[in-house]
Design a protein around this motif. Structure first.
Motif, short mmCIF file in Angstrom:
data_model
loop_
_atom_site.label_atom_id
_atom_site.label_comp_id
_atom_site.label_asym_id
_atom_site.label_seq_id
_atom_site.Cartn_x
_atom_site.Cartn_y
_atom_site.Cartn_z
N PHE A 91 1.01 -1.27 -0.02
CA PHE A 91 0.01 0.09 0.10
C PHE A 91 0.93 1.06 0.01
O PHE A 91 0.59 1.98 -0.73
CB PHE A 91 -0.79 0.07 1.23
CG PHE A 91 -1.72 1.31 1.56
CD1 PHE A 91 -3.01 1.29 0.68
CD2 PHE A 91 -1.24 2.33 2.16
CE1 PHE A 91 -3.52 2.72 0.73
CE2 PHE A 91 -1.91 3.56 2.38
CZ PHE A 91 -3.22 3.75 1.55
N LEU A 127 -3.68 3.59 -4.74
CA LEU A 127 -4.62 2.65 -4.12
C LEU A 127 -5.84 2.95 -3.26
O LEU A 127 -6.79 2.55 -3.40
CB LEU A 127 -3.66 1.48 -3.22
CG LEU A 127 -2.66 0.60 -4.17
CD1 LEU A 127 -1.78 0.02 -3.04
CD2 LEU A 127 -3.38 -0.44 -5.08
N SER A 160 -2.82 -4.39 -6.35
CA SER A 160 -2.01 -4.76 -5.24
C SER A 160 -0.74 -5.82 -5.93
O SER A 160 0.40 -5.56 -5.56
CB SER A 160 -2.43 -5.41 -4.25
OG SER A 160 -3.53 -4.62 -3.70
N SER A 204 -5.56 -4.32 0.25
CA SER A 204 -4.45 -4.37 -0.73
C SER A 204 -3.45 -5.84 -0.20
O SER A 204 -2.72 -6.08 -0.94
CB SER A 204 -3.25 -3.30 -0.28
OG SER A 204 -4.04 -1.86 -1.11
#
Length: 271
Positions: A22, A29, A69, A247
């Motif tokens: 992240f 994100l 991710s 994530s």
């Protein structure tokens, strides 16, 4: 594709990988997560089918975050935030029909869950959850309301196991939705130790963050800062934590399933 068994301590690794990934692309994100949640919120505006449609979008939203991710963690170069968001959304459309069916199954399961809770309290908890009934202190303290709430929580656990890995199995390996749900539940149950540690890790992180935020808000209050700033801090923190959690999901999928052949889907963002 082969099921893998991992030690319990792997759950903490999933948390760490989610946090680390992240912070490689925090703006992208967070923006992607916010976009997914905004789409679900807009869906609820539609009459009659809005709530069901919003629920049906959750597996796709989860997949979008997993793709983003995986790309962020596996790529040596960082895409600009808009490019990463577009790449994740485009990749997640590859199996649109299967994902739509998976979403409908999730919505049906969740609505069934609420229906069963309504047998306990006459639909009070379901009404509050769906936003058609205001929550009051008297209602929240009601024994029937609390019993319905805990029943819903208990019923949600098996539902979450069925759908935890399902979006990724459908997208990356072309598994049929119902089979993906079965494989997902088996993988979660066979690795229940790792998932328990994973859940405890996130619970600890949420609690620690909550304590820090509470201290910050206390300081802001003593400095005479407005309540608007406090609300902004709370909302921003909640969004960031949620985006960070989503994530991390792809790493649990990657470690629970060992590839035995090339994925049926494209390689964009493959775990």
């Amino acid at each position: 594709m082969k099921l893998q068994l991992v030690p319990a301590r792997t759950g903490i690794l999933w948390v760490r990988l989610g946090v680390r990934t992240f912070w490689r692309q925090p703006m992208a994100l967070t923006g992607l997560f916010f976009l997914c949640m905004a789409a679900m919120s807009l869906a609820t505006v539609l009459p009659l089918v809005g709530t069901a449609l919003a629920l049906a979008l959750l597996p796709s939203a989860t997949l979008v975050m997993m793709v983003a991710s995986a790309h962020t963690e596996g790529s040596s170069s960082r895409l600009a935030a808009p490019a990463l968001m577009v790449s994740a959304l485009r990749s997640a459309r590859q199996r649109l029909r299967s994902m739509a069916l998976l979403g409908l199954l999730y919505a049906a399961g969740f609505l069934l869950l609420l229906g069963l809770s309504a047998l306990v309290d006459g639909g009070e908890f379901a009404g509050v959850y769906l936003g058609v009934r205001p929550v009051t202190q008297e209602l929240a303290e009601s024994g029937r309301f609390q019993a319905a709430m805990w029943l819903a929580v208990l019923l949600y656990l098996p539902l979450s196991l069925l759908f935890w890995h399902a979006p990724a199995l459908v997208h990356w390996w072309g598994v049929a939705p119902v089979k993906a749900m079965f494989f997902s539940a088996v993988a979660c149950l066979r690795n229940i130790g790792a998932f328990t540690v994973y859940a405890l890790g996130w619970a600890g992180l949420f609690m620690a963050t909550g304590i820090v935020v509470s201290l910050v808000l206390t300081v802001l209050s003593e400095l005479g800062m407005g309540t608007g700033l406090a609300a902004s801090v709370l909302v921003t923190t909640a969004i960031v934590l949620a985006a960070m959690f989503f994530s991390s999901i792809v790493f649990s999928f990657r470690d629970c399933f060992e590839p035995t052949a090339h994925p049926a889907a494209g390689q964009d963002g493959a775990a």
